[in-house]
Motif scaffolding. Structure first.
Motif: not given
Length: 585
Positions: A201-204, A395-399, A402-409
């Motif tokens: 299982a992957q983190m995403g 409002s939540g950690y998942g917000n 979940v949608p974020r991309t890595n800083l280097t993307r």
């Protein structure tokens, strides 16, 4: 010759490769060994595991006419996705950084292509019985055994040439326990939300499921990372300064040992393995099939994102970066984490800074801490406004996660990590309060990079890693250096091509960077999942004072060294030859 020469350079490092015979009893079997299993024996294994035995071609075979898989259309797809970490994780034998398989097969016509740097057979495991069969086969036949989940491995440990590989990527089942979990064999319930997930299982995937349940887990920053290597290596996280390391959250582990036995390790049974497999390294004591970890009620989070001005002088940018490091404990003591990625020498890879504060009520909670921090950084350059940024409230950690991309993307839109599909080398070190107070701090930082190198810093240590608020079993094998550190600076090299002179030059330079990082805390250590694969004295650097106990456990549960990987516990008893054979020293 290119692949074997490069492989010898990387895998044996400065040591000369052994010349033991392919038939030696002191070596693992490889193709060409007289006792290499017959086709009939491989067929029998395949039948045992319901046809899950693969004979994969090199991942770029479609780009080379010598292979039956040659196809212009498929090759175009391979080239398009070659820099994607997710794509490499989906290939049964691929790894993300090509120097670790000796540049065996790249997706360009002028490059050679062979399977010499990859496993010969792959067990695509879908259930624990497949892993049991593979482990027993490797032990009985004496073949080299490799374990791969995603291949997101900075030390090249998940690709071993001429081996039988167990691929755990398809093991993704999860079970959530919203009110608590009773470890097997224990007569009590742990009254905390938890999740049991298989090691592929992957983190995403886990973050998305947690968000649906208004929960969060302590996991890696990159969403392609899977649980297996992350948790067994310790696992730092944006949540670690407040909640602890990933390994500190583990309630239970199920694993297949070298004997083929399936065991459960928790605080009530197999306590020694429960301690060792939380931070003592993967691919060492067994193959993990699943973890159960603590889940946390989701909290709001504020994130501050800033950059250094690109046209500022390199000297001024180094002054700001030095100030950020020196003053970090003031933010870290608040349970705040962050990442600094970039190169002050460069006008292109300008350092970016991301600061993460969980359990906030508004953006002002973080902003009021950042305003004097930023002002102090700019005052370090005489008041020039070099560092600028602002806060965003979620409002939540998942917000956020979940949608974020890595800083280097932004630098490579096809990749979730810099340098994927290219060559990569890394060295890192953990710095404590004394190191950050050193008058030589700026000198050490400047000495750890050149204009071809990323300074990739994890500000992921703090009160939660120093004194974990939740850890079962009385302790674990996480490197003790994490328990006093505040930051983990890393020099990361990524480059294209397969020039061996360039590889040698970069490896030599890496040692210079390592000396600069170590100079501030020579008795400290590093994070074994993100470090120099060729480091000397890696036993202390990666595992600290835990190493003697880890080695004793390794020798007891795997006396024949069925499991082996580079810089893993007990690996010093073996070396790799130019032919890719693993032989006892």
């Amino acid at each position: 010759m290119l692949a074997s020469l490069s492989g010898a350079l990387l895998l044996a490092s400065a040591a000369s490769a052994s010349k033991l015979s392919l038939a030696s009893a002191d070596c693992k079997l490889i193709p060409g060994s007289p006792a290499w299993p017959s086709p009939g024996e491989w067929d029998a294994l395949n039948q045992t595991i319901s046809g899950r035995l693969l004979r994969p071609r090199p991942p770029a075979a479609a780009c080379h006419e010598a292979f039956a898989e040659f196809s212009d259309g498929v090759c175009t797809t391979v080239r398009t996705r070659w820099n994607s970490s997710q794509w490499h994780s989906e290939q049964p034998a691929s790894n993300m950084w090509q120097n670790f398989n000796g540049y065996s097969c790249l997706p360009t016509e002028e490059a050679p292509c062979s399977d010499g740097g990859y496993p010969v057979y792959v067990v695509s495991a879908r259930e624990r019985a497949h892993i049991v069969a593979a482990v027993k086969f490797a032990k009985e036949k004496g073949v080299r055994l490799n374990i791969k989940s995603t291949g997101h491995d900075f030390l090249g440990r998940s690709v071993q040439p001429k081996s039988l590989s167990i691929w755990t990527h398809q093991l993704k089942s999860t079970e959530w326990h919203p009110v608590g979990y009773q470890p097997k064999g224990c007569d009590f319930m742990i009254r905390e939300p938890a999740v049991t997930f298989e090691s592929g299982a992957q983190m995403g995937e886990l973050y998305a499921q947690a968000k649906e349940r208004k929960l969060m887990i302590v996991g890696g920053d990159s969403k392609t990372v899977s649980g297996g290597g992350y948790l067994t290596g310790g696992g730092h996280s944006p949540l670690s300064p407040k909640y602890g390391m990933g390994a500190d959250q583990v309630l239970e582990i199920e694993a297949v040992l070298a004997s083929g036995e399936v065991i459960t390790a928790n605080e009530c049974q197999n306590q020694d393995l429960f301690w060792a497999m939380r931070g003592g390294g993967g691919s060492t004591f067994g193959v993990v099939t699943n973890f159960t970890v603590r889940a946390l009620p989701e909290v709001p989070i504020t994130v501050w994102f800033g950059t250094l001005r690109s046209n500022a002088s390199a000297e001024a940018k180094w002054d700001v970066v030095t100030h950020i490091f020196r003053e970090w404990p003031k933010l870290g003591s608040e349970g705040i984490s962050g990442y600094l990625i970039g190169n002050p020498w460069s006008t292109i890879n300008v350092p970016t800074l991301q600061i993460i504060m969980p359990n906030t009520t508004s953006r002002d909670d973080l902003q009021k801490l950042m305003d004097p921090f930023v002002a102090g950084a700019n005052n370090a350059t005489g008041g020039q406004p070099i560092l600028r940024g602002g806060s965003t409230f979620y409002s939540g950690y998942g917000n956020f996660q979940v949608p974020r991309t890595n800083l280097t993307r932004a630098r490579d839109p096809t990749s979730t990590f810099p340098g994927t599909g290219q060559s990569k080398l890394i060295t890192s070190w953990l710095w404590d309060t004394e190191a950050l107070a050193s008058p030589n701090l700026k000198q050490a930082l400047m000495g750890s990079t050149d204009n071809e190198t990323l300074l990739f810093t994890d500000f992921t240590a703090g009160p939660g890693t120093h004194s974990p608020p939740f850890m079962r079993g009385g302790g674990n094998a996480v490197n003790p250096a994490w328990r006093t550190a505040w930051v983990r600076p890393a020099a990361e090299m990524n480059w294209k091509g397969r020039d061996l002179d360039k590889l040698r030059e970069r490896m030599a330079t890496l040692k210079t960077f390592e000396r600069a990082l170590i100079s501030l805390a020579p008795e400290g250590g590093t994070y074994g999942n993100e470090a120099d694969f060729s480091a000397d004295n890696w036993q202390h650097k990666f595992y600290g004072s835990n190493y003697p106990t880890l080695l004793e456990i390794k020798r007891r549960v795997d006396p024949d060294d069925v499991f082996w990987c580079r810089t893993c516990v007990g690996s010093e008893g073996w070396e790799e030859t130019e032919e890719g054979q693993l032989c006892r020293v």
